[in-house]
Design an enzyme around this catalytic site. Sequence first.
Site, PDB file in Angstrom:
ATOM      1  N   HIS A 131       0.856  -1.182   0.000  1.00 27.48           N
ATOM      2  CA  HIS A 131       0.000   0.000   0.000  1.00 27.48           C
ATOM      3  C   HIS A 131       0.896   1.238   0.000  1.00 27.48           C
ATOM      4  O   HIS A 131       2.130   1.131  -0.092  1.00 27.48           O
ATOM      5  CB  HIS A 131      -0.967  -0.021   1.193  1.00 27.48           C
ATOM      6  CG  HIS A 131      -0.285  -0.265   2.512  1.00 27.48           C
ATOM      7  ND1 HIS A 131       0.635   0.603   3.055  1.00 27.48           N
ATOM      8  CD2 HIS A 131      -0.380  -1.298   3.390  1.00 27.48           C
ATOM      9  CE1 HIS A 131       1.062   0.141   4.199  1.00 27.48           C
ATOM     10  NE2 HIS A 131       0.478  -1.024   4.436  1.00 27.48           N
ATOM     11  N   GLY A 171       1.940   3.116   2.233  1.00 27.06           N
ATOM     12  CA  GLY A 171       2.989   3.133   3.260  1.00 27.06           C
ATOM     13  C   GLY A 171       4.252   2.441   2.762  1.00 27.06           C
ATOM     14  O   GLY A 171       5.368   2.955   2.937  1.00 27.06           O
ATOM     15  N   HIS A 172       4.078   1.282   2.121  1.00 28.86           N
ATOM     16  CA  HIS A 172       5.247   0.588   1.552  1.00 28.86           C
ATOM     17  C   HIS A 172       5.870   1.422   0.431  1.00 28.86           C
ATOM     18  O   HIS A 172       7.102   1.508   0.310  1.00 28.86           O
ATOM     19  CB  HIS A 172       4.839  -0.760   0.954  1.00 28.86           C
ATOM     20  CG  HIS A 172       4.267  -1.740   1.932  1.00 28.86           C
ATOM     21  ND1 HIS A 172       2.942  -2.062   1.967  1.00 28.86           N
ATOM     22  CD2 HIS A 172       4.860  -2.468   2.914  1.00 28.86           C
ATOM     23  CE1 HIS A 172       2.723  -2.962   2.914  1.00 28.86           C
ATOM     24  NE2 HIS A 172       3.872  -3.220   3.516  1.00 28.86           N
TER      25      HIS A 172
END
Length: 280
Positions: A34, A36-37
């Site tokens: 997502h 964040g990654h």
Amino acid sequence: MIVARTLPDLRAACAALRRTHEAIGLVPTMGALHEGHRMLVRRSVASGAATVASIFVNPLQFAASEDLGRYPRDEAGDLAALEAEGCAVAWLPDVATMYPPDAVTTISLEGPALRWEGDARPGHFRGVATVCAKLFGQVGADRAYFGEKDWQQLQVIRRMVADLLLPLEIVPVETVREPDGLALSSRNRFLSPEERRRAPRLFAVLQDCVRGLTAGEDAEALLTQGAARLRADGFTPDYLALVDGPSLAPIATAAPDARLIAAGRLGTVRLLDNVGLSAA
Ligand code: PAF
């Protein structure tokens, strides 16, 4: 982007990156990527490092009672996301590569691995630390990027790198949130619409506690009220605690390195979040 699925392929790809780049940045993931990654990959690429992202759903960090088979997987989507962010190598080992049948060595942890997630998920950090130590060695990374969302994991990895004198830097990256405050997590997709509506309250309670602490209110009373609010909102809290950020030791009053950490179940989904004391 090179997709390496065997150790010889990974080693050849990393040796080539070494010839063209001053540093290799590693982003360890379990896939189901997502924003964040993607932020971790972006940070590594922006630093000038050739970036390797691993995708490996690590069985050693799941307890027998936890559903490893339910962990979301989306290899095609993940590879497209990594390529779009400028990742140089995607490393997708299989279980036999990471855990040969005769392997007997794992990392044993104390300090920041005790308590909280360490209590809620016995053996979890042993699995995380063991797989990360293997990934660091396989890639020969100069830096590895970890999200602050999993605050305790970040401290466990930092401590392990310091204690084992591993020659790499751990780079923390701030939590990416939805507009309503919910921290991004691969597990959010399992929330029902009603649970999704309630989920941001975890962050809201943390922020309110930080505001109270900053205003000099009593920590114990604030945490008791915060946990009661979470229960009223449908959470089953595992903990809501004020801790020393690096060591995760509980503390009674606000201090410069303090962190508020929380975890709880909403329906079948376990949510984690944390804030620093300057975040309200
Ligand atoms: O945070 C995760 O996704 C995992 O714990 C990690 C660091 C990739 C190790 O499997």
